[in-house]
Design a protein around this motif. Structure first.
Motif, PDB file in Angstrom:
ATOM      1  N   TRP A 272       1.049  -1.134   0.097  1.00 17.74           N
ATOM      2  CA  TRP A 272       0.163   0.189  -0.065  1.00 17.74           C
ATOM      3  C   TRP A 272       0.880   0.994   0.197  1.00 17.74           C
ATOM      4  N   GLU A 273       2.025   1.112   0.739  1.00 18.83           N
ATOM      5  CA  GLU A 273       2.802   2.314   1.015  1.00 18.83           C
ATOM      6  C   GLU A 273       3.844   2.495  -0.687  1.00 18.83           C
ATOM      7  N   CYS A 274       4.026   1.068  -1.183  1.00 12.83           N
ATOM      8  CA  CYS A 274       4.698   1.516  -2.202  1.00 12.83           C
ATOM      9  C   CYS A 274       4.264   2.260  -3.242  1.00 12.83           C
ATOM     10  N   ALA A 275       2.821   2.269  -3.538  1.00 11.29           N
ATOM     11  CA  ALA A 275       2.553   2.986  -4.726  1.00 11.29           C
ATOM     12  C   ALA A 275       2.518   4.380  -4.238  1.00 11.29           C
TER      13      ALA A 275
ATOM     14  N   PHE B  72       2.746  16.942  15.350  1.00 10.94           N
ATOM     15  CA  PHE B  72       1.860  16.510  15.225  1.00 10.94           C
ATOM     16  C   PHE B  72       1.047  17.346  14.023  1.00 10.94           C
ATOM     17  N   THR B  73       1.082  18.551  13.968  1.00 15.13           N
ATOM     18  CA  THR B  73       0.472  19.249  12.670  1.00 15.13           C
ATOM     19  C   THR B  73       1.343  19.073  11.508  1.00 15.13           C
ATOM     20  N   SER B  74       2.733  18.973  11.786  1.00 19.35           N
ATOM     21  CA  SER B  74       3.494  18.912  10.506  1.00 19.35           C
ATOM     22  C   SER B  74       3.216  17.699   9.959  1.00 19.35           C
ATOM     23  N   LEU B  75       3.127  16.663  10.739  1.00 18.33           N
ATOM     24  CA  LEU B  75       2.790  15.289  10.295  1.00 18.33           C
ATOM     25  C   LEU B  75       1.561  15.044   9.554  1.00 18.33           C
ATOM     26  N   CYS B  76       0.479  15.909  10.086  1.00 16.53           N
ATOM     27  CA  CYS B  76      -0.717  15.651   9.410  1.00 16.53           C
ATOM     28  C   CYS B  76      -0.623  16.319   7.956  1.00 16.53           C
ATOM     29  N   VAL B  77       0.080  17.365   7.827  1.00 19.12           N
ATOM     30  CA  VAL B  77       0.055  17.921   6.349  1.00 19.12           C
ATOM     31  C   VAL B  77       0.743  17.008   5.511  1.00 19.12           C
ATOM     32  N   VAL B  78       1.888  16.275   6.000  1.00 21.71           N
ATOM     33  CA  VAL B  78       2.460  15.275   5.475  1.00 21.71           C
ATOM     34  C   VAL B  78       1.600  14.056   4.852  1.00 21.71           C
ATOM     35  N   LEU B  79       0.866  13.769   5.878  1.00 24.23           N
ATOM     36  CA  LEU B  79       0.184  12.393   5.657  1.00 24.23           C
ATOM     37  C   LEU B  79      -1.022  12.567   4.642  1.00 24.23           C
ATOM     38  N   TYR B  80      -1.708  13.897   4.723  1.00 21.55           N
ATOM     39  CA  TYR B  80      -2.839  14.104   4.009  1.00 21.55           C
ATOM     40  C   TYR B  80      -2.324  13.993   2.447  1.00 21.55           C
TER      41      TYR B  80
ATOM     42  N   ASP C  55      -5.260   7.595  -0.877  1.00 25.44           N
ATOM     43  CA  ASP C  55      -6.008   6.238  -0.974  1.00 25.44           C
ATOM     44  C   ASP C  55      -6.820   5.773   0.026  1.00 25.44           C
ATOM     45  N   ILE C  56      -6.666   6.860   1.225  1.00 22.31           N
ATOM     46  CA  ILE C  56      -7.581   6.510   2.363  1.00 22.31           C
ATOM     47  C   ILE C  56      -8.108   7.381   3.081  1.00 22.31           C
ATOM     48  N   SER C  57      -9.297   7.368   3.675  1.00 18.46           N
ATOM     49  CA  SER C  57      -9.810   8.393   4.536  1.00 18.46           C
ATOM     50  C   SER C  57      -9.287   8.469   5.803  1.00 18.46           C
ATOM     51  N   LEU C  58      -8.692   9.723   6.065  1.00 22.42           N
ATOM     52  CA  LEU C  58      -7.751   9.689   7.105  1.00 22.42           C
ATOM     53  C   LEU C  58      -8.870   9.860   8.562  1.00 22.42           C
ATOM     54  N   PRO C  59      -8.563   9.423   9.838  1.00 23.45           N
ATOM     55  CA  PRO C  59      -9.318   9.957  10.939  1.00 23.45           C
ATOM     56  C   PRO C  59      -9.540  11.160  11.171  1.00 23.45           C
ATOM     57  N   ASN C  60     -10.640  11.705  11.987  1.00 16.54           N
ATOM     58  CA  ASN C  60     -10.821  13.046  12.375  1.00 16.54           C
ATOM     59  C   ASN C  60      -9.420  13.388  13.215  1.00 16.54           C
ATOM     60  N   THR C  61      -9.618  14.649  13.280  1.00 19.74           N
ATOM     61  CA  THR C  61      -8.430  15.209  14.273  1.00 19.74           C
ATOM     62  C   THR C  61      -8.120  14.586  15.672  1.00 19.74           C
ATOM     63  N   VAL C  62      -9.441  14.477  16.256  1.00 18.08           N
ATOM     64  CA  VAL C  62      -9.230  13.624  17.741  1.00 18.08           C
ATOM     65  C   VAL C  62      -8.623  12.547  17.644  1.00 18.08           C
ATOM     66  N   GLU C  63      -9.263  11.727  16.480  1.00 18.47           N
ATOM     67  CA  GLU C  63      -8.637  10.558  16.480  1.00 18.47           C
ATOM     68  C   GLU C  63      -7.309  10.370  16.142  1.00 18.47           C
ATOM     69  N   MET C  64      -6.831  11.492  15.525  1.00 13.65           N
ATOM     70  CA  MET C  64      -5.433  11.461  14.816  1.00 13.65           C
ATOM     71  C   MET C  64      -4.466  11.749  16.041  1.00 13.65           C
ATOM     72  N   MET C  65      -5.115  12.455  16.911  1.00 15.41           N
ATOM     73  CA  MET C  65      -4.176  13.149  18.051  1.00 15.41           C
ATOM     74  C   MET C  65      -3.947  11.710  18.883  1.00 15.41           C
ATOM     75  N   GLY C  66      -5.023  10.959  18.956  1.00  8.69           N
ATOM     76  CA  GLY C  66      -5.101   9.870  19.965  1.00  8.69           C
ATOM     77  C   GLY C  66      -3.845   8.651  19.206  1.00  8.69           C
ATOM     78  N   LEU C  67      -4.062   8.481  18.126  1.00 10.54           N
ATOM     79  CA  LEU C  67      -2.951   7.660  17.336  1.00 10.54           C
ATOM     80  C   LEU C  67      -1.731   8.172  17.514  1.00 10.54           C
TER      81      LEU C  67
ATOM     82  N   LYS D  31       1.977   3.924   8.591  1.00  9.78           N
ATOM     83  CA  LYS D  31       1.823   2.293   8.993  1.00  9.78           C
ATOM     84  C   LYS D  31       0.611   2.084  10.093  1.00  9.78           C
ATOM     85  N   ILE D  32       0.703   2.508  11.004  1.00 13.74           N
ATOM     86  CA  ILE D  32      -0.329   2.462  12.162  1.00 13.74           C
ATOM     87  C   ILE D  32      -1.782   2.602  11.481  1.00 13.74           C
ATOM     88  N   ILE D  33      -1.934   3.611  10.871  1.00 17.32           N
ATOM     89  CA  ILE D  33      -3.243   4.226  10.307  1.00 17.32           C
ATOM     90  C   ILE D  33      -3.735   2.646   9.251  1.00 17.32           C
ATOM     91  N   ASN D  34      -2.760   2.482   8.645  1.00 14.61           N
ATOM     92  CA  ASN D  34      -3.104   1.294   7.384  1.00 14.61           C
ATOM     93  C   ASN D  34      -3.600   0.121   8.368  1.00 14.61           C
TER      94      ASN D  34
END
Length: 492
Positions: free
Chosen positions: A72-75, A139-147, A152-164, A94-97
């Protein structure tokens, strides 16, 4: 591969393996890319993935083994190239996936026949994270990169992302190579049950990406509530250790080692002017020089005293302004033998500490030690700092590694001999770093054909490394035992 764990009904001996676990998620450090396999983490000849041209494998077997996690990360790597994903963002991806495409939410990692931990059991310290500006910026900088990376995947909302994110940063283990250097990061669910102590009764070592937890003390039974490992490097002042744990894990360590008066008086100690006395002498060398945080003691209305657990801890400080105001100049002396210190002695100590502090910070930032700088610091420390002063110990450690790099064996041996005492004081007698120091020292002595001394050092290394790593670990089998056998043969 399933976890291997120790039967909790049996007694535990030092050296017993109590848990072996594979990572829930892991990443190879970007600084190791191209020199290590992204799957087994072994160092050697590796080839790029033909798809993303980013990850590397040592062979087809590792590539096949990793494909389920990598496909999944290869593409995505290929799509965002030539941009490089930071290590933290890759781990979070990787955790989100695994959570949203795999078995992440239901996966159980056992540490006994009936006890296990799941992803949801990990602490996120959500409220602490929100109040931590440095972590929130990360955390904010990682979110920008991850978006951008995870299109190809719907990211969790901000609260869930902070928990992760919180679970990731609080529960990550540094994956260490054979020389105890960090080569990656991993999440190990079962192993995350282990709390911290600066005087641990267990140790975590790695064989590739596999974590092994071994006891380093005898115990009547295995009680996971009483098992402790160290989260940090221990060769620091109690205050510095406590500060690092507060900043990274949000708790104040008050273990016996942090509160130990013997360690507190040694960490910034001066050498006694009486050469027959080994007692450290406390000399304040800067304003508000804090050596340990202690909880405030409050008096209740009924006259009893209690320890406060508030964020405002009291500290034991060595205050330079007391000396400068002349209040203690006439009375500053060794409490063991009574030897007094003159203004000149005090001034030399203060300047030596200030000088050493600056150069240690510079070497830390440069991630490399310079032989001439270390030598100059040690020359100034001679006859001034106590042999167990933490800055002296840290300088010796930098100097020993630097001398090995440039192959100055004679001087390396001189520093190794002094460093062993420091390692025993700060790390204890059963720490893998002490075992490695004995191994390196023994190897140098064997090269110099000083056989009896080499044999003594290698036997000391064998005793520790067998306990901390086990007799099947590559460090024991492939590094230590051939040297020990050679030393035995040479001595016969």
């Amino acid at each position: 591969m399933r976890n291997k764990y120790r039967n909790t009904d049996s007694s535990i001996k030092a050296g017993d393996l109590i848990l072996t676990e594979q990572p829930f998620a892991f990443v190879l450090s970007s600084k190791e890319q191209g020199s290590r396999c992204d799957n087994c983490l072994e160092k050697g000849k590796v080839l790029k993935c033909s798809g993303c041209q980013f990850v590397h494998y040592c062979g087809r077997s590792c590539q096949r083994d990793a494909w389920g996690d990598h496909k999944w990360e290869c593409a995505n790597f290929k799509r965002v190239a030539p941009k490089v994903l930071p290590d933290g963002a890759r781990m979070l991806a990787k955790i989100i996936n695994r959570l949203y495409r795999g078995d992440g939410h239901s996966f159980r990692s056992f540490y006994s026949g009936t006890s296990f931990r799941m992803w949801k059991d990990l602490m996120s310290h959500y409220s602490d994270l929100k109040a931590d500006k440095k972590r929130m910026d990360h955390f904010t900088s990682l979110c920008v990169v991850l978006y951008e990376f995870l299109k190809d995947i719907s990211l969790p909302n901000t609260v869930e992302m902070m928990g992760l994110y919180g679970r990731m940063v609080i529960n990550s283990f540094m994956i260490l190579d054979i020389d105890m250097n960090s080569i990656g990061t991993g999440i190990y669910l079962a192993s995350s049950i282990l709390d911290h102590s600066c005087s641990p009764n267990a140790v975590a070592t790695f064989d590739g990406k596999t974590i092994n937890i071994r006891a380093i003390q005898d115990m009547p039974c295995l009680d996971w509530n009483q098992m402790r490992i160290s989260y940090i490097d221990l060769m620091k002042t109690p205050y510095d250790r406590q500060t690092e744990l507060l900043q990274n894990y949000y708790f104040l360590c008050q273990c016996d080692r942090c509160m130990d008066e013997k360690q507190i008086k040694h960490v910034h100690g001066a050498i006694c002017l009486n050469k027959q006395c080994e007692e450290p002498v406390t000399i304040p060398w800067k304003e508000n020089c804090q050596v340990v945080r202690k909880p405030e003691t409050k008096t209740e209305s009924n006259g009893t005293t209690t320890d406060s657990q508030s964020d405002e801890e009291s500290t034991i400080s060595l205050n330079k302004d007391v000396i400068e105001n002349g209040e203690d100049k006439e009375t500053l002396h060794c409490k063991e033998c009574g030897t007094k210190y003159t203004d000149k002695h005090i001034d030399v100590f203060v300047k030596t500490m200030e000088f050493t502090h600056v150069h240690l910070q510079n070497m830390e930032r440069a991630s490399v030690a310079y032989v001439d700088v270390c030598q100059y610091c040690l020359d100034r420390q001679e006859g001034v700092l106590h042999p167990l002063n933490v800055m002296h110990a840290q300088t010796l450690d930098h100097a020993f590694d630097a001398l090995i790099q440039v192959q100055l064996w004679e001087k390396a041996c001189v520093y190794a001999e002094k460093l062993i005492r420091c390692f025993r004081f700060y790390y204890g007698d059963r720490n893998p770093l002490l075992g490695l120091l004995h191994l390196k020292y023994g190897k140098i002595l064997l090269y110099k054909m000083e056989i009896p001394q080499a044999l003594a050092q290698l036997k000391s290394a064998e005793k520790i490394i067998k306990m901390t790593h086990g007799d099947r670990h590559p460090l024991y089998k492939e590094q230590l035992m051939p040297l020990l056998q050679q030393a035995i043969m040479e001595s016969s």
